[in-house]
Motif scaffolding. Structure first.
Motif, short mmCIF file in Angstrom:
data_model
loop_
_atom_site.label_atom_id
_atom_site.label_comp_id
_atom_site.label_asym_id
_atom_site.label_seq_id
_atom_site.Cartn_x
_atom_site.Cartn_y
_atom_site.Cartn_z
N GLN A 167 7.15 -26.57 -25.24
CA GLN A 167 6.71 -27.67 -26.09
C GLN A 167 7.06 -28.97 -25.40
O GLN A 167 8.12 -29.08 -24.76
N PHE A 168 6.20 -29.98 -25.55
CA PHE A 168 6.33 -31.18 -24.74
C PHE A 168 6.07 -32.43 -25.57
O PHE A 168 5.18 -32.45 -26.41
N GLY A 169 6.88 -33.47 -25.28
CA GLY A 169 6.67 -34.78 -25.87
C GLY A 169 5.68 -35.57 -25.03
O GLY A 169 4.78 -35.01 -24.42
N HIS A 170 5.84 -36.86 -24.98
CA HIS A 170 4.90 -37.73 -24.25
C HIS A 170 4.80 -37.27 -22.80
O HIS A 170 5.73 -37.42 -22.02
N THR A 171 3.65 -36.71 -22.44
CA THR A 171 3.48 -36.11 -21.12
C THR A 171 2.02 -36.19 -20.68
O THR A 171 1.16 -36.71 -21.39
N ARG A 172 1.78 -35.63 -19.52
CA ARG A 172 0.44 -35.41 -18.98
C ARG A 172 0.25 -33.89 -18.90
O ARG A 172 1.02 -33.20 -18.23
N ILE A 173 -0.75 -33.39 -19.60
CA ILE A 173 -1.00 -31.95 -19.66
C ILE A 173 -2.42 -31.69 -19.17
O ILE A 173 -3.37 -32.34 -19.62
N GLU A 174 -2.57 -30.75 -18.24
CA GLU A 174 -3.89 -30.50 -17.67
C GLU A 174 -4.06 -29.02 -17.35
O GLU A 174 -3.09 -28.29 -17.17
N SER B 277 -19.60 -24.09 -16.61
CA SER B 277 -19.39 -22.75 -16.05
C SER B 277 -18.75 -22.82 -14.67
O SER B 277 -18.37 -21.78 -14.11
N ASN B 278 -18.63 -24.03 -14.12
CA ASN B 278 -17.84 -24.26 -12.92
C ASN B 278 -16.43 -24.69 -13.33
O ASN B 278 -16.20 -25.17 -14.44
N PHE B 279 -15.47 -24.53 -12.43
CA PHE B 279 -14.12 -25.00 -12.72
C PHE B 279 -14.09 -26.53 -12.77
O PHE B 279 -14.66 -27.21 -11.92
N HIS B 280 -13.41 -27.05 -13.79
CA HIS B 280 -13.11 -28.47 -13.91
C HIS B 280 -11.68 -28.61 -14.39
O HIS B 280 -11.14 -27.71 -15.04
N VAL B 281 -11.07 -29.77 -14.08
CA VAL B 281 -9.72 -30.05 -14.54
C VAL B 281 -9.82 -30.96 -15.77
O VAL B 281 -10.32 -32.08 -15.69
N TYR B 282 -9.32 -30.46 -16.89
CA TYR B 282 -9.32 -31.20 -18.15
C TYR B 282 -7.88 -31.64 -18.44
O TYR B 282 -6.96 -30.83 -18.37
N ARG B 283 -7.71 -32.90 -18.81
CA ARG B 283 -6.37 -33.46 -18.86
C ARG B 283 -6.23 -34.47 -19.99
O ARG B 283 -7.20 -35.16 -20.34
N THR B 284 -5.04 -34.54 -20.55
CA THR B 284 -4.68 -35.62 -21.46
C THR B 284 -3.38 -36.25 -21.00
O THR B 284 -2.54 -35.59 -20.37
N GLU B 285 -3.22 -37.52 -21.31
CA GLU B 285 -1.95 -38.22 -21.18
C GLU B 285 -1.69 -38.88 -22.52
O GLU B 285 -2.55 -39.61 -23.03
N TYR B 286 -0.53 -38.60 -23.11
CA TYR B 286 -0.23 -39.25 -24.38
C TYR B 286 1.15 -39.88 -24.34
O TYR B 286 2.11 -39.32 -23.83
#
Length: 299
Positions: A126-133, A204-213
């Protein structure tokens, strides 16, 4: 696990312009279907690590089974009129050749016409304010509903949507777009805080999906290019900001349900699942494939 009773929506989309890294312009469109430029995966691969971000955790899925120090199998969730039964079977959840595979199959179980897989990191990572991708590729077929998202770790104490939900990436079976959203007190279900994003190639191709909060804003990225930013003030006009705490990660592949049905209009053979998609899954089970999940902290 607490049952989450909400439906993810198709309406209320906003339109905006955003500048990505290197000055790349992206257009995020609403449900009116405007065209939008996204970022190819190469942009993410070539993106240099941002100064100050330090990787604090990852699952590279390099083994032969799910690492249960990171993830729990979830099988008791039935929400949103979804048509799958999640299982712990290796035919629905597997790790091989460097990727996690969540696979939907046309097989009846527990009164549901499909089986599939769902993993959560609750109580483990579990993570607080981070960048998750995560680097993900998805199946294409209306009604297939893969998602990469976060829920507040206090869900069992305060319930949904008070716990907060951050949808990093959802797709309802269309190859050219994904969506992202926030759900919280005063802005849940058909939330006004949502947008569609259009990658430069098929999902259908690989992509990097990311959030920063952070304490002040939440950002969405595809392949290293920012596609949306929501500031705290944008959220508090609707309800409380509930993103200053730990969240856990969810990876799942649903089939049918209210959100896909709201987009594709199918009511048979199953809600949100047209005959063409049923035929597709019967012919070849459909998989969401995850290369890795990584978490970074600003230091």
């Amino acid at each position: 696990m607490t049952t989450i009773t909400h439906s993810k929506r198709s309406g209320g989309w906003k339109r905006f312009l955003a500048l990505g890294l290197g000055g790349t312009m992206l257009l995020a469109a609403g449900c009116g279907g405007e065209l939008e430029q996204g970022a190819p995966e190469q942009a993410g691969q070539q993106e240099q690590k941002l100064a100050g971000w330090v990787q604090i955790w990852s699952d590279e899925f390099n083994g032969t089974s799910v690492d249960q120090s990171n993830w729990s199998y979830i099988t008791d969730i039935h929400v949103n009129n979804e048509q799958q039964q999640y299982t712990t079977s290796s035919s629905n959840v597997s790790v091989s050749n460097g990727t996690l595979k969540l696979t939907a199959r046309a097989e009846s179980k527990n009164g549901y016409p499909f089986t599939s897989g769902r993993l959560e990191s609750a109580g483990k990572r579990q993570f607080g304010h981070t960048r998750i991708e995560a680097r993900i590729k998805m199946p294409v077929g209306p009604g297939l509903w893969p998602a990469f998202w976060l829920l507040g770790s206090d869900i069992n104490q305060v319930g949904w949507p008070q716990c907060g939900e951050l949808d990093i990436m959802e797709n309802v079976g269309y190859g050219d777009w994904i969506s992202g959203a926030l759900h919280g007190p005063g802005y849940s279900g058909n939330t006004p805080i949502n947008s569609r994003f259009y990658p430069n190639s098929s999902v259908s191709n690989f992509h990097v999906y990311r959030t920063e909060y952070s304490p002040s804003d939440i950002k969405w990225f595809i392949d290293g290019v920012q596609v949306k930013q929501v500031n705290k003030a944008d959220v508090t006009r609707y309800g409380n900001w509930v993103y200053d705490k730990q969240f856990f990660i969810i990876l799942n592949l649903a089939v049918g349900g209210s959100y896909p049905q709201g987009v594709n209009g199918a009511s048979s053979p199953y809600p949100g699942v047209p005959q063409s998609t049923l035929d597709l899954i019967r012919k070849t089970p459909q998989s969401m494939e995850v290369d890795w999940v990584r978490v970074f902290q600003w230091q």
